[in-house]
Design a protein around this motif. Structure first.
Motif, PDB file in Angstrom:
ATOM      1  N   UNK A  42      39.360  35.303  34.007  1.00 47.57           N
ATOM      2  CA  UNK A  42      40.647  34.901  33.190  1.00 47.57           C
ATOM      3  C   UNK A  42      41.953  35.271  33.748  1.00 47.57           C
ATOM      4  N   UNK A  43      42.290  37.116  33.927  1.00 49.35           N
ATOM      5  CA  UNK A  43      42.987  37.891  34.255  1.00 49.35           C
ATOM      6  C   UNK A  43      43.668  37.569  35.942  1.00 49.35           C
ATOM      7  N   UNK A  44      42.465  37.354  36.698  1.00 47.78           N
ATOM      8  CA  UNK A  44      43.015  36.673  37.698  1.00 47.78           C
ATOM      9  C   UNK A  44      44.348  35.228  38.186  1.00 47.78           C
ATOM     10  N   UNK A  45      43.340  34.770  37.683  1.00 50.07           N
ATOM     11  CA  UNK A  45      43.815  33.289  37.753  1.00 50.07           C
ATOM     12  C   UNK A  45      45.475  33.667  36.819  1.00 50.07           C
ATOM     13  N   UNK A  46      45.558  33.692  35.828  1.00 50.56           N
ATOM     14  CA  UNK A  46      46.736  33.913  35.613  1.00 50.56           C
ATOM     15  C   UNK A  46      47.820  34.262  36.341  1.00 50.56           C
ATOM     16  N   UNK A  47      47.757  35.690  37.141  1.00 47.26           N
ATOM     17  CA  UNK A  47      48.650  36.080  38.049  1.00 47.26           C
ATOM     18  C   UNK A  47      48.461  34.708  39.636  1.00 47.26           C
ATOM     19  N   UNK A  48      47.765  34.127  39.729  1.00 47.22           N
ATOM     20  CA  UNK A  48      47.416  33.294  40.279  1.00 47.22           C
ATOM     21  C   UNK A  48      46.516  33.574  41.827  1.00 47.22           C
ATOM     22  N   UNK A  49      45.826  34.773  41.575  1.00 42.87           N
ATOM     23  CA  UNK A  49      44.824  34.969  42.322  1.00 42.87           C
ATOM     24  C   UNK A  49      43.399  34.793  42.094  1.00 42.87           C
ATOM     25  N   UNK A  50      42.728  34.042  42.203  1.00 40.23           N
ATOM     26  CA  UNK A  50      41.450  33.363  42.190  1.00 40.23           C
ATOM     27  C   UNK A  50      40.616  33.728  42.912  1.00 40.23           C
TER      28      UNK A  50
ATOM     29  N   UNK B 172      41.805  42.754  45.588  1.00 42.02           N
ATOM     30  CA  UNK B 172      41.402  43.999  44.656  1.00 42.02           C
ATOM     31  C   UNK B 172      40.949  44.027  43.117  1.00 42.02           C
ATOM     32  N   UNK B 173      40.921  45.489  42.388  1.00 37.96           N
ATOM     33  CA  UNK B 173      40.435  45.836  41.364  1.00 37.96           C
ATOM     34  C   UNK B 173      40.970  45.746  40.452  1.00 37.96           C
TER      35      UNK B 173
ATOM     36  N   UNK C  59      46.791  39.129  27.112  1.00 36.63           N
ATOM     37  CA  UNK C  59      46.237  40.174  27.372  1.00 36.63           C
ATOM     38  C   UNK C  59      47.312  41.064  28.018  1.00 36.63           C
ATOM     39  N   UNK C  60      46.713  42.395  28.100  1.00 33.78           N
ATOM     40  CA  UNK C  60      47.722  43.379  28.985  1.00 33.78           C
ATOM     41  C   UNK C  60      46.656  43.452  30.695  1.00 33.78           C
ATOM     42  N   UNK C  61      47.376  43.063  31.798  1.00 37.23           N
ATOM     43  CA  UNK C  61      46.371  43.150  33.295  1.00 37.23           C
ATOM     44  C   UNK C  61      46.930  44.246  33.855  1.00 37.23           C
TER      45      UNK C  61
ATOM     46  N   UNK D  20      48.256  40.221  41.749  1.00 31.84           N
ATOM     47  CA  UNK D  20      48.027  39.371  40.541  1.00 31.84           C
ATOM     48  C   UNK D  20      49.772  38.486  39.700  1.00 31.84           C
ATOM     49  N   UNK D  21      50.545  39.143  40.671  1.00 33.58           N
ATOM     50  CA  UNK D  21      51.806  38.695  39.640  1.00 33.58           C
ATOM     51  C   UNK D  21      52.306  39.040  38.983  1.00 33.58           C
ATOM     52  N   UNK D  22      51.999  41.033  39.254  1.00 33.59           N
ATOM     53  CA  UNK D  22      52.394  41.365  38.036  1.00 33.59           C
ATOM     54  C   UNK D  22      54.165  42.306  38.394  1.00 33.59           C
TER      55      UNK D  22
END
Length: 255
Positions: free
Chosen positions: A10-18, A70-71, A94-96, A104-106
């Motif tokens: 899930x969190x990878x998709x949030x940042x646009x990195x599938x 990445x992890x 969520x926190x990522x 990750x877009x962070x």
């Protein structure tokens, strides 16, 4: 228990990195220190949950050899109509964190977490943009249902920093938490320190005097008593402590 993320992290998709799901070197895991709360008595739904979290220190002891895959590690509390189905929506601010935050877009540094209001649906992960959380900073969360809409509001220092509104797929029956790890290409997520959910208050659509008995704690997780002051409509606990998770130790993982 079946993960909500049986297909795509899930969190990878949030940042646009599938992340790739075809390479055996790519894996994701869930820590076994978690809680489930629900369901309420038949005909009653969860209509509001508020709580606070100071995110733990960022993971240590990780390896992430591929900077383009990445992890990443995510921690969250979410609400859903189902305990463990990936065919229902999960409303989960969520926190990522990742050693490659930019991918990750962070916007945070490698020593900080990002946070975002976010919803998993069977079709996609829908999310607001990530926002940096300075170290040792409390973040306050609200998930509420009004007129068949689910509202997520994330607040830091008294200021709303992230929010999201989605249609309600079905009445909310469960509140739950998780630690989530994606290993990237040949990586390892290392160790995630303990963290605490504080001042959790859950409001139901009607009175359920037995709702407090539905809480289940896993992986040595502990909590204060869940109590009600209005005969079962509103429930509160001061804290739920999530234990340290070593993602490289199978004893710390959810089966």
């Amino acid at each position: 228990m079946r993960s909500f993320y049986a297909l795509i992290p899930a969190a990878a998709i949030v940042g646009g990195a599938v992340a790739s799901t075809t390479e055996e070197s790519d894996s994701w895991y869930f820590g076994n220190s978690m809680f489930y709360l629900g369901p309420p008595t038949s005909g009653i739904d969860i209509i509001k949950a508020t709580y606070s979290i100071v995110p733990p220190s960022v993971p240590c002891g990780y390896t992430s050899p591929d900077n383009e895959d990445p992890v990443w590690v995510s921690v969250w509390v979410g609400a859903s109509s189902s305990e463990s189905s990936d065919s229902t929506d999960l409303y989960q601010p969520l926190f990522n964190w990742s050693p490659n935050q930019e991918l990750q877009g962070c916007p945070a540094s490698v020593s900080e977490w990002c946070v975002a209001a976010s919803t998993y649906t069977p079709a996609e992960q829908v999310s607001a943009d990530y926002v940096t959380v300075p170290q040792s900073t409390q973040v306050d969360f609200e998930i509420s249902v009004v007129d068949d809409e689910v509202y997520q509001v994330v607040t830091m220092g008294g200021k709303v920093i992230s929010k999201l509104t989605n249609s309600l797929d079905s009445g909310l029956q469960y509140l739950m938490s998780s630690d989530e790890c994606y290993t990237g290409s040949d990586g390892a997520c290392g160790t995630l320190d303990a963290w605490t959910i504080t001042n959790l208050t859950v409001t139901l659509s009607g009175a359920d005097e037995k709702f407090g008995d539905t809480i289940a704690l896993y992986g040595s997780m502990t909590s204060a008593s869940l109590t009600t002051s209005d005969d079962g409509t509103t429930w509160h606990t001061d804290y739920l402590d999530v234990k340290l998770v070593d993602f490289d130790d199978t004893a710390d993982l959810d089966d």
